[in-house]
Design an enzyme around this catalytic site. Structure first.
Site, short mmCIF file in Angstrom:
data_model
loop_
_atom_site.label_atom_id
_atom_site.label_comp_id
_atom_site.label_asym_id
_atom_site.label_seq_id
_atom_site.Cartn_x
_atom_site.Cartn_y
_atom_site.Cartn_z
N ASP A 28 0.78 -1.25 0.00
CA ASP A 28 0.00 0.00 0.00
C ASP A 28 0.82 1.30 0.00
O ASP A 28 0.45 2.27 0.71
CB ASP A 28 -0.97 0.01 1.20
CG ASP A 28 -1.96 -1.13 1.18
OD1 ASP A 28 -1.92 -1.94 0.24
OD2 ASP A 28 -2.77 -1.22 2.12
N GLU A 76 -4.68 -0.75 -1.33
CA GLU A 76 -5.99 -0.86 -0.66
C GLU A 76 -6.97 0.02 -1.43
O GLU A 76 -6.74 1.23 -1.58
CB GLU A 76 -5.91 -0.40 0.80
CG GLU A 76 -7.25 -0.55 1.51
CD GLU A 76 -7.23 -0.12 2.97
OE1 GLU A 76 -6.16 0.23 3.50
OE2 GLU A 76 -8.31 -0.11 3.59
N LYS A 133 -6.70 -4.80 -3.10
CA LYS A 133 -7.34 -5.50 -1.97
C LYS A 133 -8.36 -4.59 -1.29
O LYS A 133 -8.08 -3.44 -0.99
CB LYS A 133 -6.26 -5.96 -0.98
CG LYS A 133 -5.42 -4.85 -0.37
CD LYS A 133 -4.33 -5.46 0.49
CE LYS A 133 -3.53 -4.43 1.23
NZ LYS A 133 -4.29 -3.60 2.18
N LYS A 136 -7.75 -4.88 4.82
CA LYS A 136 -6.44 -4.53 5.33
C LYS A 136 -5.44 -5.62 4.97
O LYS A 136 -4.29 -5.35 4.65
CB LYS A 136 -6.49 -4.32 6.86
CG LYS A 136 -7.50 -3.26 7.32
CD LYS A 136 -7.27 -1.91 6.69
CE LYS A 136 -8.29 -0.89 7.16
NZ LYS A 136 -8.26 0.33 6.33
N VAL A 161 3.30 0.24 4.18
CA VAL A 161 2.56 0.97 5.21
C VAL A 161 1.14 0.44 5.34
O VAL A 161 0.59 -0.11 4.39
CB VAL A 161 2.51 2.47 4.87
CG1 VAL A 161 3.92 3.05 4.81
CG2 VAL A 161 1.78 2.77 3.56
N THR A 162 0.52 0.70 6.50
CA THR A 162 1.16 1.10 7.74
C THR A 162 1.48 -0.16 8.54
O THR A 162 0.78 -1.16 8.44
CB THR A 162 0.24 2.04 8.58
OG1 THR A 162 -0.97 1.34 8.90
CG2 THR A 162 -0.08 3.30 7.85
N CYS A 166 -2.15 -2.56 7.68
CA CYS A 166 -2.14 -3.47 6.53
C CYS A 166 -0.91 -4.37 6.47
O CYS A 166 -0.99 -5.51 5.99
CB CYS A 166 -2.30 -2.67 5.24
SG CYS A 166 -3.96 -1.94 5.13
N GLN A 206 7.89 -14.47 21.37
CA GLN A 206 7.61 -15.90 21.57
C GLN A 206 8.26 -16.77 20.48
O GLN A 206 7.62 -17.66 19.91
CB GLN A 206 6.10 -16.15 21.61
CG GLN A 206 5.41 -15.36 22.73
CD GLN A 206 3.91 -15.60 22.74
OE1 GLN A 206 3.47 -16.68 23.10
NE2 GLN A 206 3.16 -14.59 22.35
C1 C5J Z 1 -3.07 0.60 5.54
C2 C5J Z 1 -4.79 1.81 6.69
N1 C5J Z 1 -2.54 0.43 4.34
N2 C5J Z 1 -3.98 2.21 7.65
N3 C5J Z 1 -4.31 1.16 5.60
O1 C5J Z 1 -2.45 0.33 6.55
O2 C5J Z 1 -5.97 2.02 6.75
#
Ligand code: C5J
Length: 232
Positions: A28, A76, A133, A136, A161-162, A166, A206
């Site tokens: 993204d 996204e 997509k 997320k 990101v972020t 996502c 873990q």
């Molecule tokens: C992504 C969002 N790409 N933060 N989207 O992380 O909504």
């Protein structure tokens, strides 16, 4: 076996000609999230955090391309009629800037709008997989899993990101599907530095419950060693 220095322990790379492959996943890196004047900035987020990873991701992209390794880009976004946007998702957030509304770079999170484009320096090349997509996670309502299988990809390197939204969601989806997942710490960012740090910590906790974490320099050196026999 070639490995990448990583946490919580070295990340194993698939051997050359083993029939199993490692791919770069760039999540993204859309203009609306990363550039000043986009949707992210309009919501009051500090896009400078996200912009600082662009050169690092570009360096990784160049390396994967030079080594002939596969690259996957995601965006996204939703269909223009929003038929793939659950009402619950559309209702969320700032009431003046919702999915499908006119935003500073076109309709917000709608496929084909200028803001939905990947930033120019990371633009996909012909032959690279681009996954649009609606969620997320990169596996939800996409054909990513089938495409990875067709390409014999077993190892995924995550950037973009972020981090806590996502990137983390996609990495967890991949981990549950049996992929060996590596996060590049300096190749991912959040508008909220503390969320990034928390995500990096929880992924490798873990004994690597979601996967491994490394840096771009370490990964690049190991990829060169594994696939060309030289680190330069
Ligand atoms: C992504 C969002 N790409 N933060 N989207 O992380 O909504």
């Amino acid at each position: 076996m070639n490995t990448v220095i990583a946490s919580p322990y070295p990340y194993p790379l698939p051997a050359k000609d083993s029939g199993s492959r490692v791919a770069l996943v760039i999540i993204d890196m859309q203009r609306d999230f990363v550039e000043p004047g986009g949707f992210g900035a309009a919501l009051g987020n500090k896009v400078e955090h996200l912009q600082k990873i662009v050169p690092t991701v570009a360096q990784l992209l160049k390396t994967f391309r030079e080594l002939g390794l596969p690259v996957i880009h995601t965006r996204e976004g939703h269909r223009p009629d929003l038929s793939d946007c659950p009402p619950a998702k559309k209702r969320r957030g700032d009431s003046t800037l919702r999915i499908g509304d006119p935003g500073p770079m076109g309709r917000i999170l709608v496929l084909g709008e200028p803001g939905n484009d990947i930033v120019p320096v990371l633009r996909p090349e012909a032959g690279e997989l681009v996954i649009d997509k609606p969620g997320k996670g990169a596996f939800y309502a996409t054909n990513l899993q089938e495409r990875l299988k067709e390409l014999s990809i077993t190892h995924l390197v995550f950037t973009g990101v972020t981090t806590e939204v996502c990137v983390q969601t996609s990495m967890r989806e991949a981990n549950d599907r049996g992929f060996e997942c590596l996060l590049v710490e300096d190749g991912t960012e959040s508008y909220f530095p503390e969320f990034k740090q928390a995500t990096v910590g929880m992924i490798q906790s873990q004994g690597g419950i979601v996967g491994w974490v490394t840096t771009a320099d370490r990964l690049i050196a190991s990829l060169r060693q594994a696939y060309t026999g030289s680190t330069s």
